[in-house]
Design a protein around this motif. Structure first.
Motif, short mmCIF file in Angstrom:
data_model
loop_
_atom_site.label_atom_id
_atom_site.label_comp_id
_atom_site.label_asym_id
_atom_site.label_seq_id
_atom_site.Cartn_x
_atom_site.Cartn_y
_atom_site.Cartn_z
N LEU A 72 76.13 58.87 -56.57
CA LEU A 72 76.35 57.71 -57.94
C LEU A 72 74.81 57.49 -58.31
O LEU A 72 73.33 58.02 -57.71
N ASN A 73 74.26 56.78 -59.65
CA ASN A 73 73.25 56.79 -60.44
C ASN A 73 73.46 55.25 -59.72
O ASN A 73 73.47 54.28 -60.64
N VAL A 74 72.49 55.39 -59.30
CA VAL A 74 71.76 53.37 -58.37
C VAL A 74 72.19 52.82 -59.48
O VAL A 74 72.51 51.66 -59.37
N PRO A 75 70.74 52.73 -60.54
CA PRO A 75 70.77 51.86 -61.68
C PRO A 75 71.88 51.51 -62.36
O PRO A 75 71.83 50.75 -63.11
N VAL A 76 72.76 52.28 -62.75
CA VAL A 76 73.82 52.02 -63.40
C VAL A 76 74.51 51.22 -62.13
O VAL A 76 75.25 50.03 -62.89
N VAL A 77 74.68 51.24 -60.99
CA VAL A 77 76.01 50.84 -60.77
C VAL A 77 74.98 49.70 -59.74
O VAL A 77 75.91 48.29 -59.86
N MET A 78 73.64 49.42 -59.70
CA MET A 78 72.79 48.25 -59.79
C MET A 78 73.44 47.28 -60.80
O MET A 78 73.46 45.69 -61.01
N GLN A 79 73.79 47.34 -62.15
CA GLN A 79 73.96 46.61 -63.51
C GLN A 79 75.32 45.84 -62.97
O GLN A 79 75.33 44.57 -63.07
N PHE A 80 76.28 46.94 -62.50
CA PHE A 80 77.91 45.85 -61.92
C PHE A 80 77.40 45.05 -61.06
O PHE A 80 77.66 43.93 -61.28
N VAL A 81 76.53 45.33 -60.64
CA VAL A 81 75.96 44.69 -59.14
C VAL A 81 75.58 43.20 -59.16
O VAL A 81 76.27 42.21 -58.70
N THR A 82 74.38 43.36 -60.38
CA THR A 82 74.27 42.19 -60.88
C THR A 82 74.55 41.04 -61.70
O THR A 82 74.82 40.39 -62.10
N ALA A 83 75.64 41.82 -62.48
CA ALA A 83 76.78 41.22 -63.37
C ALA A 83 77.75 40.32 -62.62
O ALA A 83 77.68 39.27 -62.43
N THR A 84 78.07 40.98 -61.17
CA THR A 84 78.90 40.67 -59.79
C THR A 84 78.27 39.24 -59.56
O THR A 84 79.14 38.13 -59.32
N VAL A 85 77.25 39.32 -59.26
CA VAL A 85 76.49 37.69 -58.86
C VAL A 85 76.42 36.83 -59.02
O VAL A 85 76.59 36.13 -59.01
N ALA A 86 75.79 37.41 -60.65
CA ALA A 86 75.56 36.43 -61.84
C ALA A 86 76.21 35.43 -61.85
O ALA A 86 76.39 33.76 -61.89
N GLU A 87 78.10 36.12 -61.55
CA GLU A 87 79.25 35.37 -62.03
C GLU A 87 79.91 34.83 -61.29
O GLU A 87 79.96 33.51 -61.27
N ALA A 88 79.55 35.36 -59.87
CA ALA A 88 80.24 34.56 -58.91
C ALA A 88 79.03 32.99 -58.46
O ALA A 88 79.57 32.15 -57.88
N ARG A 89 77.75 32.80 -59.12
CA ARG A 89 76.88 32.44 -58.81
C ARG A 89 77.18 31.05 -59.26
O ARG A 89 77.69 29.63 -59.14
N SER A 90 78.26 31.91 -60.93
CA SER A 90 78.27 30.50 -61.88
C SER A 90 79.68 29.67 -61.38
O SER A 90 80.42 28.84 -61.62
N TYR A 91 80.34 30.43 -60.27
CA TYR A 91 81.47 29.88 -59.72
C TYR A 91 81.16 29.51 -57.75
O TYR A 91 81.60 28.68 -56.78
#
Length: 335
Positions: A72-91
């Motif tokens: 897995l390409n970790v930097p790309v995976v972390m973009q998914f993780v960051t987006a998921t965390v940010a959107e989860a916090r909005s909820y």
């Protein structure tokens, strides 16, 4: 101390509406929900997590399952993780990141321990072995990826089949008739990872339809692996004039290695990448690319999970159309 009544007054709603937004027990309009969360952030309101969990049987946690495999390409995976965390916090939700490659057993453990209200799963295989378990968990599940069997599952992803097709069409329209796909690691194909197989199908089918000679080579993301691939592709009787690169980890080394071999991009060889746009723009030659919309997919996965928690069962497949941006690394074939 800021109270739920203070939040309600600031948002212009009733205290019960604030409670429903926090608990997810009722469907609330997106406009109202975001207004409430804006007031929560502005006032610094902190609901009592223990009391809320007891009252609603909720943890206000989403589990994100992303096995950190070596391919897995970790930097790309972390973009998914960051987006998921940010959107989860909005909820008003937190994210529990599960990185061990535990398979179905790990999913059972998470569900049985009530660690999370919903589960988002990445790195999905075509013949996904976790599908039967995912259907049986009794809680919302969203896949970032598309298995062959999508019955009763919510899935989001880029339309990788269309992306593969668009890459071939872009090069064919520029006059390229000998092209190659430098794909991800052989292990990704051997594991039957969904996105890789779907991209390959679109690539090969459109190449056949357009009369383009196309070769596919899996590439271990190392300098030695890249050199072996280029040795083959550039020594053919009819060397390739266009490369589609579906392997983010080798983009920088690829441009460096082509330069060492006296190959100018795009005058001597065109390069078209499949990667997030910031990665394409950061290369020594800004790369034409099909965007990997990591931020959009992370947000959409959380949105679907929250909709399910609110009683809106959206069990279908949502594919984002590919966006191809020309940045100068692709050009017409020079006779």
């Amino acid at each position: 101390m800021v109270t739920i009544a203070d939040v309600a007054r600031a948002a212009g709603v009733s205290p019960s509406t604030v409670s429903y937004v926090l608990s997810g027990k009722r469907s609330i309009s997106e406009t109202t929900r975001r207004r409430v969360h804006h007031s929560i952030r502005k006032l610094g309101y902190r609901p009592n997590a223990g009391a809320r969990a007891l009252a609603s049987s909720r943890t206000n946690v989403l589990a994100l399952v992303v096995p950190m495999r070596t391919d897995l390409n970790v930097p790309v995976v972390m973009q998914f993780v960051t987006a998921t965390v940010a959107e989860a916090r909005s909820y008003d939700h937190d994210v529990l990141l599960l990185t061990a490659d535990e398979g179905p057993e790990g999913l059972h453990r998470v569900a049985a321990s009530a660690l999370a209200d919903a589960i988002i799963v990445m790195d999905v295989e075509a013949a996904e072995p976790r599908v039967p378990v995912l259907r049986s968990l009794g809680r919302p599940v969203v896949l970032i990826g598309v298995p062959d069997d999508t019955r009763d599952l919510a899935c989001v992803d880029l339309d990788f089949t269309a992306a593969g097709s668009d890459c071939v069409s872009h090069l064919a329209d520029l006059g390229h008739r000998d092209i190659a796909l430098i794909g991800p690691s052989p292990a990704v194909y051997e594991r039957g990872t969904s996105y890789a197989g779907r991209f390959l199908r679109g690539f090969e089918q459109t190449a056949a339809d357009r009369g383009v000679e196309a070769e596919t080579m899996a590439c271990v993301p190392t300098y030695d692996g890249l050199r072996d691939v280029l040795d083959h592709l550039l020594s053919r009787r009819r060397p390739v004039t266009g490369l589609v690169v579906h392997n983010e980890a080798i983009l920088g080394p690829l441009l460096s290695e082509l330069a060492k071999r006296g190959k100018r991009v795009p005058q001597d060889i065109s390069v078209l990448a499949v990667c997030p746009p910031d990665l394409a723009e950061a290369q020594s030659v800004p790369l034409s690319s099909v965007d990997i919309p990591a931020t959009e997919l992370g947000r959409l996965a959380v949105e679907l999970a929250m909709h399910q928690l609110g009683g809106l069962a959206e069990l279908d497949v949502k594919l984002l159309p590919p966006r191809l941006t020309a940045r100068g690394s692709t050009g017409p074939v020079v006779a």
